[in-house]
Design an enzyme around this catalytic site. Structure first.
Site, PDB file in Angstrom:
ATOM      1  CB  ILE A 272      -0.925  -0.015   1.360  1.00 33.66           C
ATOM      2  CG1 ILE A 272      -1.574  -1.399   1.531  1.00 33.66           C
ATOM      3  CG2 ILE A 272      -1.822   1.215   1.058  1.00 33.66           C
ATOM      4  CD1 ILE A 272      -2.155  -1.312   2.787  1.00 33.66           C
TER       5      ILE A 272
ATOM      6  N   GLY B  16       2.236 -10.212   1.378  1.00 37.43           N
ATOM      7  CA  GLY B  16       2.352 -10.994   0.046  1.00 37.43           C
ATOM      8  C   GLY B  16       3.746 -10.886  -0.698  1.00 37.43           C
TER       9      GLY B  16
ATOM     10  CE  LYS C 155       4.067  -4.101   9.378  1.00 37.70           C
ATOM     11  NZ  LYS C 155       3.098  -5.004   9.255  1.00 37.70           N
TER      12      LYS C 155
END
Lengths: 383, 383
Positions: free
Chosen positions: A129, A295, A198
């Protein structure tokens, strides 16, 4: 642009694959050769033709032709050495290593600035993203004052399973583990460390500050019960692991905690292993980025965009201030479940069997804990 | 960086305001002066000290010191002249003019490429939401194959009112108009032109194609009834004005149409005047950008990010192909309401009073129209 990729695991392999498959198109886009010269890994890997395989990252760092070193081995020791040495040799570095940047970002970013090269890390937050670069560049007009998000796909997957399959935490964890969603060190995900890594990167990027990682208060999802999820739902909420960073009147609030989010809210509809980041700022107000948080190709997509970004002459600089004023965000509306009524101001109240459930007005957490005294309670923040 | 702003209406004024207020911070970010030298408007405007007011845009275009011309007057005649002349004088141009770019983008972008300057337009789509730049740069690894979105805030606001206040289209329109949500030319919003302008810009940017605007099939929200909204909701959907662009086996599908979106879907939870854009691609899969689609500072935020982007040496080039192969997207699942049963394969069926409501399997639209023959029907796409 000559590239060396260190680490040929899931993301490293995906990165090489994209760079080879999309070579012609990428070269047309930037008007320059895009060549993976090296792939480095301790295990033998079948690399596409023309790429030099090496077990020694020094081959890459010492090759003057290499412009960009991509660090995808993870961990905080060798990875750090590789990044520092590459930066000092005047090479741009692209990494997805959130743990390393969360712990040693100050040293690493300063080293990049000193050597007038880039250290990009879009892939470290939210998988593919776009959020690090947009927060920095697309929102440049804005003073960002709040960042909130679901930044850990594994815990969101487990919470989704608990709700959809009517499971308790441990049952859902077993299924998530069977499906390969849980890392070797499960604590990283389950206890909130990964989300905290994060949110720290996003806070550094948005607020231009450095601070110690240990200052972030974190709580994972181990205490989230199916019972509380069900009550939350009756009251119009879902429980999500929310990472938050905001400017306070003095200093900055940062924490990671299971939090009730309204079901009507977009963030409350982020299910499975998806991630979301919402950024609130003065001019743009609130903007939200959503997508898959992990992923092979998802994450490699972000790595490749960072690599191509190194083609620009622009350099990000990191003249950030170091601050110790990092606090948990304790002033909030809370969900409380007790077995006796308590005296609080609330927006919603529900009683079922022996349970008393409150969605309180905004309180300082300490004030609520005082009210609760010695009695048993389950308490979560409400967004 | 010396800037001239042409057009000092809502967004123009907001842009000047941000550039003045955030001057010191922006200059620190890019290491260069950020100075608004001119504000141009036909009406007298109070400008901050030090900015030259002019009624003649030629003052700006002919000033060799000016690096960036910001076009915010809207419309397609003078705005076009200003942009073309500025580009030809070697100045970068930033604009929010979606109608102009949707109609004359091919000529304008080619002119920018020929003159080796930038023509940026982040503010033309989704207000301040970063989507044009991320689609181009953050997703550079990817082959984008589908873009879908709610791109018009006014119609989404009206649809939200219809649902929440239980109103018919005309009643909701009156309220939206009273609250200043409807433009002078209401048809731009209500009949889908504005959404079509924006999906065209996103399609050009993602697919690297030029095509005629008239090729886009569009349908607005005038035929959306409260009755159909209620039936849709019973079946688990909301009706939204969806703009779509996708690669087909041959050519490209583009259209704007009221569409049923699952209520569990994030896009189905985009309410009020918010916008959303979902981009589907090969590596990153689906990623979604959400935020306010309009407003003085919201849109100015995107204009300012484009202006600052002109500081980079990079140039976007527009060697796109012109294509005539633009088709409506007709293969879809459909919502049909009729007053007699029909013979279709369906996923859901509901009958109430004289109404028969179907959520069909995927069909070519023509095949369904054949089945419906002469009977009355209400038909919408289903996402």
């Amino acid at each position: 642009m000559i590239i060396g990729v260190v680490g040929l695991g899931t993301v490293g392999f995906g990165t090489v694959d994209i760079l080879v498959k999309e070579k012609a198109r990428l070269e047309k886009e930037i008007g320059e050769e895009v060549k993976v010269k090296y792939g480095c890994s301790l295990e033998d890997v079948d690399l596409p033709e023309g790429i030099i395989y090496t077990r020694d990252f020094n081959d890459i760092i010492n090759d003057e032709e290499v412009d960009v070193v991509v660090e995808l081995i993870g961990g905080v020791t060798i990875a750090k050495k590789i990044i520092l040495e590459a930066l000092k040799k005047g090479k741009h570095v692209v990494t997805a290593n959130k743990a390393l940047l969360a712990h040693d970002g100050e040293e690493l970013f300063k080293c990049a600035t000193e050597n007038n090269v880039n250290l990009y890390y879009e892939a470290a937050v939210g998988g593919g993203i776009p959020v690090v670069v947009p927060a920095k560049e697309s929102l440049i007009a804005n003073n960002i004052y709040k960042i909130e998000g679901i930044l850990n796909g594994t815990t969101n997957f487990i919470l989704t399973l608990m709700e959809k399959e009517n499971l308790d935490f441990n049952e859902a964890l077993t299924i998530a583990d069977d499906q390969g969603f849980v890392e070797a060190d499960a604590s990283l995900d389950l206890d909130g460390y990964d989300a905290a890594h994060k949110i720290k990167l996003l806070a550094m990027n948005a607020f231009h500050i450095f601070f110690d990682f240990d200052k972030i208060q974190l709580e994972g999802i181990r205490n989230v019960t199916k019972k509380d999820m069900d009550y939350a739902k009756k009251l119009g909420y879902r429980i999500k692991l929310i990472a938050q960073a905001k400017k306070l009147e003095k200093g900055y609030g940062l924490d990671v905690a299971p939090t009730l989010v309204p079901i009507n809210d977009i963030v409350g509809n982020v299910m499975e292993a998806y991630n979301v980041v919402e950024i609130t700022s003065d001019y743009l107000e609130n903007v939200l980025f959503y997508g898959k948080g992990a992923g092979r190709y998802v994450t490699a997509s972000a790595v490749v965009s960072d690599i191509i970004k190194c083609h620009d002459d622009k350099k990000w600089t990191y003249h950030y201030e170091h601050t110790d004023e990092i606090y948990p965000i304790t002033y909030s509306s809370y969900y409380i479940r007790t077995n006796k009524p308590i005296d609080v101001d609330y927006d919603q109240y529900l009683t079922l069997g022996n349970d008393h459930i409150y969605i309180t007005r905004a309180y300082e957490k300490d004030e609520l804990l005082n009210k609760l005294g010695n009695q048993e309670y389950h308490l979560f923040k409400v967004r």
